[in-house]
Write an enzyme that holds these catalytic residues in place. Sequence first.
Site, PDB file in Angstrom:
ATOM      1  N   HIS A  50       0.855  -1.189   0.000  1.00  0.00           N
ATOM      2  CA  HIS A  50       0.000   0.000   0.000  1.00  0.00           C
ATOM      3  C   HIS A  50       0.888   1.235   0.000  1.00  0.00           C
ATOM      4  CE1 HIS A  50      -3.319   2.712   0.872  1.00  0.00           C
ATOM      5  NE2 HIS A  50      -2.592   3.217   1.849  1.00  0.00           N
ATOM      6  N   SER A  51       0.531   2.220  -0.815  1.00  0.00           N
ATOM      7  CA  SER A  51       1.272   3.478  -0.896  1.00  0.00           C
ATOM      8  C   SER A  51       2.745   3.186  -1.216  1.00  0.00           C
ATOM      9  CB  SER A  51       1.099   4.270   0.405  1.00  0.00           C
ATOM     10  OG  SER A  51       1.464   5.620   0.234  1.00  0.00           O
ATOM     11  N   MET A  52       3.699   3.694  -0.423  1.00  0.00           N
ATOM     12  CA  MET A  52       5.106   3.442  -0.712  1.00  0.00           C
ATOM     13  C   MET A  52       5.401   1.948  -0.768  1.00  0.00           C
ATOM     14  SD  MET A  52       8.588   4.668   1.279  1.00  0.00           S
ATOM     15  CE  MET A  52       8.815   3.218   2.313  1.00  0.00           C
TER      16      MET A  52
END
Length: 229
Positions: A50-52
């Site tokens: 998720h995300s980074m």
Amino acid sequence: MPGVQLYAVEYPGHGRRRDEKAAADICSLADEIASHILALSAVPLVLFGHSMGSVVAFEVARRLAVVESAPPHALVVSNITAPHRLHRREPLPVTDDGVWEHSYSIGGIPKSIYRSRVLKNMMAPTLRTDYEMLNHYRCDPSSQISCPVTVLHSDSDVLTPLDDASAWSELTVGTYAYRSFTGGHFYLTDQESLVARLVSELGIGNPVKIPRQRESSSADRTHTSKPGH
């Protein structure tokens, strides 16, 4: 789920590893994770981030792809601009105050924690390191992978426009799927069990049926295609 074994990754400098020196960059972090995965038994592997963490998972997938016995079964990414477009977006803040305010504004920090100076002094430097790694990361646009890629994207994520999320399709020569959810950048808080089931079923080859989150539109549906379609 039965038949699925979950391995969670904790970065150096985070959580129980907070006393370790943080990774210098995303690629060195991916090197470490890939080496641990290669030490496991060879089974169908689904990488989720998720995300980074999506960018880290992508770099791990690239490393595993060159090992004949270890290519990932699938990559599932969530709420992040496609890696080869990250350099186009506005740089993230890199001061303790800046990352603290930014993380709170996108729902990453509860109000009770946000108001605590003690917790800010403890957590902000770690957040700053993550932000700096994303700012400095560069992806070769020719760095395609062969495994299927599924993109999970929330409709109110202020950090990831739909076009930038959909651009993940340019980074795989395998199949590509897109799924929209209702919520902000941290929509996983409300959709955790649903996303976990999706990722698990990708790993064991079962069909995934996901209930609609709201009335469908052209951007609110599961979409599967080969790149270029």
